[in-house]
Write a protein that holds these residues in place. Sequence first.
Motif, mmCIF file in Angstrom:
data_model
loop_
_atom_site.group_PDB
_atom_site.id
_atom_site.type_symbol
_atom_site.label_atom_id
_atom_site.label_comp_id
_atom_site.label_asym_id
_atom_site.label_seq_id
_atom_site.Cartn_x
_atom_site.Cartn_y
_atom_site.Cartn_z
ATOM 1 N N HIS A 1 0.825 -1.205 0.000
ATOM 2 C CA HIS A 1 0.000 0.000 0.000
ATOM 3 C C HIS A 1 0.860 1.256 0.000
ATOM 4 O O HIS A 1 0.505 2.265 -0.641
ATOM 5 C CB HIS A 1 -0.945 0.001 1.203
ATOM 6 N N ARG A 2 1.980 1.235 0.709
ATOM 7 C CA ARG A 2 2.888 2.387 0.658
ATOM 8 C C ARG A 2 3.444 2.534 -0.763
ATOM 9 O O ARG A 2 3.595 3.642 -1.279
ATOM 10 C CB ARG A 2 4.028 2.211 1.670
ATOM 11 N N HIS A 3 3.754 1.417 -1.379
ATOM 12 C CA HIS A 3 4.257 1.414 -2.750
ATOM 13 C C HIS A 3 3.210 2.013 -3.696
ATOM 14 O O HIS A 3 3.519 2.858 -4.545
ATOM 15 C CB HIS A 3 4.595 -0.019 -3.150
ATOM 16 N N ALA A 4 1.935 1.572 -3.526
ATOM 17 C CA ALA A 4 0.864 2.069 -4.403
ATOM 18 C C ALA A 4 0.677 3.576 -4.244
ATOM 19 O O ALA A 4 0.495 4.301 -5.236
ATOM 20 C CB ALA A 4 -0.441 1.336 -4.080
ATOM 21 N N ALA A 5 0.733 4.053 -2.989
ATOM 22 C CA ALA A 5 0.532 5.478 -2.744
ATOM 23 C C ALA A 5 1.684 6.316 -3.294
ATOM 24 O O ALA A 5 1.481 7.360 -3.923
ATOM 25 C CB ALA A 5 0.365 5.719 -1.241
ATOM 26 N N VAL A 6 2.931 5.850 -3.078
ATOM 27 C CA VAL A 6 4.099 6.630 -3.510
ATOM 28 C C VAL A 6 4.175 6.701 -5.027
ATOM 29 O O VAL A 6 4.421 7.765 -5.613
ATOM 30 C CB VAL A 6 5.389 6.029 -2.920
ATOM 31 N N ARG A 7 3.970 5.577 -5.710
ATOM 32 C CA ARG A 7 4.100 5.634 -7.168
ATOM 33 C C ARG A 7 2.914 6.369 -7.802
ATOM 34 O O ARG A 7 3.039 6.915 -8.894
ATOM 35 C CB ARG A 7 4.283 4.244 -7.754
ATOM 36 N N ALA A 8 1.742 6.385 -7.123
ATOM 37 C CA ALA A 8 0.635 7.187 -7.621
ATOM 38 C C ALA A 8 0.997 8.673 -7.566
ATOM 39 O O ALA A 8 0.727 9.440 -8.498
ATOM 40 C CB ALA A 8 -0.620 6.917 -6.793
ATOM 41 N N GLU A 9 1.640 9.080 -6.460
ATOM 42 C CA GLU A 9 2.053 10.481 -6.327
ATOM 43 C C GLU A 9 3.176 10.812 -7.299
ATOM 44 O O GLU A 9 3.305 11.946 -7.764
ATOM 45 C CB GLU A 9 2.497 10.737 -4.889
ATOM 46 N N LEU A 10 3.995 9.789 -7.615
ATOM 47 C CA LEU A 10 5.104 9.992 -8.547
ATOM 48 C C LEU A 10 4.606 10.459 -9.912
ATOM 49 O O LEU A 10 5.274 11.240 -10.606
ATOM 50 C CB LEU A 10 5.894 8.684 -8.704
ATOM 51 N N THR A 11 3.424 10.017 -10.321
ATOM 52 C CA THR A 11 2.892 10.409 -11.630
ATOM 53 C C THR A 11 2.632 11.911 -11.711
ATOM 54 O O THR A 11 2.511 12.465 -12.802
ATOM 55 C CB THR A 11 1.587 9.654 -11.928
ATOM 56 N N ARG A 12 2.546 12.570 -10.571
ATOM 57 C CA ARG A 12 2.307 14.019 -10.543
ATOM 58 C C ARG A 12 3.612 14.813 -10.469
ATOM 59 O O ARG A 12 3.580 16.041 -10.442
ATOM 60 C CB ARG A 12 1.419 14.362 -9.338
ATOM 61 N N HIS A 13 4.736 14.132 -10.401
ATOM 62 C CA HIS A 13 6.030 14.796 -10.274
ATOM 63 C C HIS A 13 7.035 14.195 -11.262
ATOM 64 O O HIS A 13 7.999 13.544 -10.873
ATOM 65 C CB HIS A 13 6.546 14.670 -8.837
ATOM 66 N N PRO A 14 6.804 14.402 -12.546
ATOM 67 C CA PRO A 14 7.659 13.770 -13.566
ATOM 68 C C PRO A 14 9.116 14.201 -13.498
ATOM 69 O O PRO A 14 10.003 13.417 -13.859
ATOM 70 C CB PRO A 14 7.002 14.201 -14.880
ATOM 71 N N LYS A 15 9.413 15.435 -13.067
ATOM 72 C CA LYS A 15 10.811 15.850 -12.988
ATOM 73 C C LYS A 15 11.564 15.051 -11.923
ATOM 74 O O LYS A 15 12.734 14.705 -12.111
ATOM 75 C CB LYS A 15 10.894 17.347 -12.698
ATOM 76 N N VAL A 16 10.882 14.753 -10.838
ATOM 77 C CA VAL A 16 11.479 13.892 -9.817
ATOM 78 C C VAL A 16 11.664 12.487 -10.384
ATOM 79 O O VAL A 16 12.692 11.840 -10.161
ATOM 80 C CB VAL A 16 10.599 13.851 -8.557
ATOM 81 N N ALA A 17 10.666 12.019 -11.146
ATOM 82 C CA ALA A 17 10.774 10.695 -11.755
ATOM 83 C C ALA A 17 11.976 10.622 -12.688
ATOM 84 O O ALA A 17 12.690 9.622 -12.729
ATOM 85 C CB ALA A 17 9.487 10.365 -12.517
ATOM 86 N N LEU A 18 12.224 11.713 -13.431
ATOM 87 C CA LEU A 18 13.365 11.755 -14.344
ATOM 88 C C LEU A 18 14.668 11.599 -13.566
ATOM 89 O O LEU A 18 15.547 10.818 -13.952
ATOM 90 C CB LEU A 18 13.365 13.066 -15.132
ATOM 91 N N ARG A 19 14.797 12.312 -12.507
ATOM 92 C CA ARG A 19 16.011 12.199 -11.703
ATOM 93 C C ARG A 19 16.144 10.802 -11.107
ATOM 94 O O ARG A 19 17.232 10.268 -10.959
ATOM 95 C CB ARG A 19 15.982 13.256 -10.595
#
Length: 583
Positions: free
Chosen positions: A346-364
């Motif tokens: 569930h922590r994994h699901a929540a964090v990666r869901a939020e990741l979709t809203r922060h693509p620049k962080v995802a790039l890094r």
Amino acid sequence: MTHRETRNIAIADMKISKLNMRHGRKAPDISDILPSIREKGVYQSLLVRREGGKWGVVAGRRRLFALRKVAKETGRKVKAPCIIMKAGDKADAIEASILENIARLPAGEVQQYDAFAALASAGQEVTAIAHTFGVTELYVRRILALSALRPDIKALYEADEIDAGTLRALTLANDDQQADWLNLFHDEDEYEPRGERLKAWLSGGARILTKIALFDVDTYDGVVIADLFGSSGVFADPDQFWKAQNAAIAERCETLKQKGWNDVVVMDRGERFLTWEHEPFSRDDGGKVFVETGHDGAVQCHEGYLTKSDAKKIKAILNGAVDEGEAAKSAKPEMSGPLADYIGLHRHAAVRAELTRHPKVALRFVIAHLIIGSALWRVDTEDQRTRKEKTAQSLAASEGGHRFAEARIGACALLGFDNAERGLIRRNGDEWALARVFKRLLDLDDDAVLSILAVAMGETLLAGTSLVEMLTYAIPVDMDALWQPDDAFFVLLRDKRVINEMVAEIASPTTAKAALTDTGNAQKAIIRNRIDGNGCDANTDWRPRWMQVPPQSYLDDKGCAPVEADRRISDVMKTTDTELSAA
């Protein structure tokens, strides 16, 4: 005995010999041997001698009673194999009867305890004792329960003044209750409960007397009924009494911990402390205190004990046979495996869901993966597999799951994939397919490309690791919006220590103390009522510490997977020179 004659004799022609050591007693308890004799008959011969017109049974009295029972049930004439002893050899007859009762498992429960207790005191465990006598472990435990009985109660049973059902019911009683029952037994004007009524008397039918309260009765808010003929009053409301008594038990536990005891174990109400399943252990060597509470409100603290399994581990450490670090790994963790799996996913699901809203962080994050690598960058995907069907259903229904699924559908549409359920990472290795995706990305603007990258990173983010916790330092993850405690969470939540801490958190420390000896299910009901607002203001924003950012544990030095994952990287993330800014 081989020189004597052997013959099958009708049981109708038998009687109990006066030379039998149990002659003249009431009918024996044959419940343990009757099923076998019904099915297979008697294999062990009875010892008989001619006495007038009958055969006197010198040894084998219980077998004879069991055969009579079978004959009555079936209406058949039943015979039994017998060894015929010579007339006149009275000394031999008495000796054979005695040998019958000491060479094998004794026939009476009290005598069996003497045999079992001797082995238990010599260090043999229940399993070994059961193997020695060829009986079940449950049977040994039942017999050993007689160790809690007072000698005068055993004497009543041996004298046939109480039956086996009453004797067994009295094993549920503590020493004070046994004394109270004996007073009733010897009082001609009183009635002593027996059998099933005795069990009810011991497990709740008994009055809760003020003399057993750990708290100051003078400050008690509830109603106390005075007993004009006794030395103690009676609590009118058992539920109100237990709230006060549990709070007092909690205070006593704190006092014991302050005295240096490593652990204080509060047993479930009515659960007996079985001495043969524990070993004395000093406080300095890791001994614990076990707090036993009876249904009648009585509390007894057993200081300086360990369960036999824990004692074996400690002895192995003290003797140098096992490394202390290895033993620590086997200690009971704060979270069970399935619960750690549930919380981690569930922590994994929540964090990666939020990741979709922060693509620049995802790039890094992608660049970090490329430089350092991880277990998933072959490239593999995190499919969120779990052995628990309830956890899978919970994930599918969560807000985090819904949000990520929507982002995945959008990314697949940008790339022209017609089946979003397959995911974004296809791993087919086909060069034409790679060129097609590459061309599509070249045609898209930066924002679209970055949104696809964020989904790709989410699909390859390894669950249950420090990688999930790293992202919580870079992006705001709203756990409250992305996950709520559901049925699967409460099914997997089983540790009473943690549950009681949660009750204190969502209700109050006073409420937690009042529910200390309640079952885990009863305490979980308190949590759910507080969340739903049953009889109080709803607290829909409550989340367990495990689902906070950063995660926190409930118990010291116990296994908590998300906290351990966060601990591995928190120092680095807090002191990094380059601050990642959320997009």
